[in-house]
Design an enzyme around this catalytic site. Structure first.
Site, short mmCIF file in Angstrom:
data_model
loop_
_atom_site.label_atom_id
_atom_site.label_comp_id
_atom_site.label_asym_id
_atom_site.label_seq_id
_atom_site.Cartn_x
_atom_site.Cartn_y
_atom_site.Cartn_z
N HIS A 104 -45.53 -24.07 16.79
CA HIS A 104 -44.67 -23.25 15.94
C HIS A 104 -43.86 -22.59 17.04
O HIS A 104 -44.18 -22.34 18.36
CB HIS A 104 -45.26 -22.23 15.13
N ASP A 106 -42.14 -18.58 17.03
CA ASP A 106 -42.49 -17.35 16.44
C ASP A 106 -41.31 -17.00 15.53
O ASP A 106 -40.17 -16.94 15.80
CB ASP A 106 -42.68 -16.11 17.46
N ARG A 289 -49.19 -8.71 21.53
CA ARG A 289 -47.88 -9.68 21.53
C ARG A 289 -46.86 -8.80 20.98
O ARG A 289 -46.82 -7.99 19.85
CB ARG A 289 -48.03 -10.68 20.56
C1 SIN Z 1 -49.18 -17.15 19.40
O1 SIN Z 1 -49.30 -17.79 18.70
O2 SIN Z 1 -48.34 -16.23 19.59
C2 SIN Z 1 -50.58 -16.90 19.83
C3 SIN Z 1 -50.84 -17.71 20.97
C4 SIN Z 1 -52.42 -17.45 21.49
O3 SIN Z 1 -53.23 -16.76 21.10
O4 SIN Z 1 -52.83 -18.20 22.59
#
Ligand code: SIN
Length: 298
Positions: A104, A106, A289
């Site tokens: 995906h 984000d 994040r």
């Molecule tokens: C994410 O999809 O933002 C997380 C990726 C991850 O935790 O490796």
């Protein structure tokens, strides 16, 4: 002076010579931003960042998003989404436990999908000396450029629908299947109607022009794309499967092996990504994040 070392064939670079805990001078920031957009995925090792410092650095790129899954936001820092397999003292998940199950980009289901995401690793699972929980990235720009001319022609002008609802039901189904196989038990927060209303479906072009580099890329992904508009369900399915398989061909992929203290950024208009769930408690993984708002896909 920063140093940029390209790692993957089409994407992925390590940037060194920068301490992100301190405000960067404008010219250093400009070099970092250029290296980032040139390489689509860029990482900095050995960083020591407080939530404030991560927020301050990523805010230099634009407005920060607050994720719709508000239960997974860091207390007092709603711009930080916790991605983790850790539980609190009551056994409740302290972050999003299954972010990145599918390929995906984000927040691609938003009218203004995210421009970039920055993931800071605090704890990384290691088993028998081997780091687990990698994240893989695929360059949708390199993949687009490598498409046969007839496929480029076929998808030119076509639109696809990105849908958070589609993602939720697909994810819940995948969780059930994982649990039935004896895999991890994921705590799923039920979203309120208001939360769901805040993320209505959006139609975007399949071929997107990058807002900064102007390169064309494929803006479809298996997590969020529910269908292609104006073609039969069978044709939509066929074309999407073809594009998904193409984007993740090994030559377009960079896989990151994490170390604690990595700050890794990816360009959501140029790459897709996917997490690897090859670890479970007592092995711990904890990441923060931040996500910068982008512009509508055109
Ligand atoms: C994410 O999809 O933002 C997380 C990726 C991850 O935790 O490796």
């Amino acid at each position: 002076m920063i140093t940029v070392n390209r790692i993957g064939k089409h994407l992925g670079a390590e940037i060194s010579g920068v301490d992100l805990s301190k405000p960067l001078a404008d010219d250093t920031f400009a070099q970092v931003a250029k290296a980032f957009f040139d390489n689509e995925v860029a990482f900095f090792r050995h960083q020591k960042l407080t939530p404030e410092q991560q927020v301050a650095f990523t805010r230099r790129f634009g407005v920060l998003e607050q994720h719709v899954r508000k239960e997974s936001r860091l207390k007092d820092h709603p711009e930080i989404l916790i991605i983790s397999n850790l539980l609190d003292e009551n056994g409740n998940a302290i972050g999003s436990q299954d972010a990145g199950r599918f390929w995906h980009s984000d927040l691609s289901y938003k009218k203004e999908p995210s421009m970039l995401s920055a993931l800071y690793s605090l704890e990384v699972p290691v088993k028998d000396g081997r780091v687990l929980g990698d994240t893989s990235f695929a360059s949708t720009t390199a993949a687009y450029e490598a498409l046969p001319a007839e496929t480029k022609q076929r998808i030119d002008g076509l639109k696809n629908v990105h849908s958070y609802r589609f993602y939720r039901s697909k994810n819940i189904e995948a969780q059930k299947q994982e649990q039935a196989r004896g895999g991890r038990v994921i705590q799923e927060h039920v979203l309120t109607d208001d939360q769901l209303k805040s993320v209505p479906d959006v139609e975007t072009p399949i071929v997107r022009t990058h807002p900064v580099t102007k390169r064309k890329g494929l803006f479809v992904n298996e997590a969020h794309t529910s269908h292609i508009v104006g073609v039969s369900p069978e044709e939509s399915e066929r074309l999407l499967s073809e594009l998904y398989a193409h984007v993740i061909k090994p030559e377009f992929v960079y896989t990151h092996h994490w170390q604690p203290g990595d700050l890794l950024m990816w360009d959501n208009a140029a790459v897709q990504h996917k997490a690897t769930f090859d670890y479970d408690l007592p092995l711990r993984r904890l990441m923060h994040r931040t996500t910068v708002r982008g512009t509508a896909a055109v």
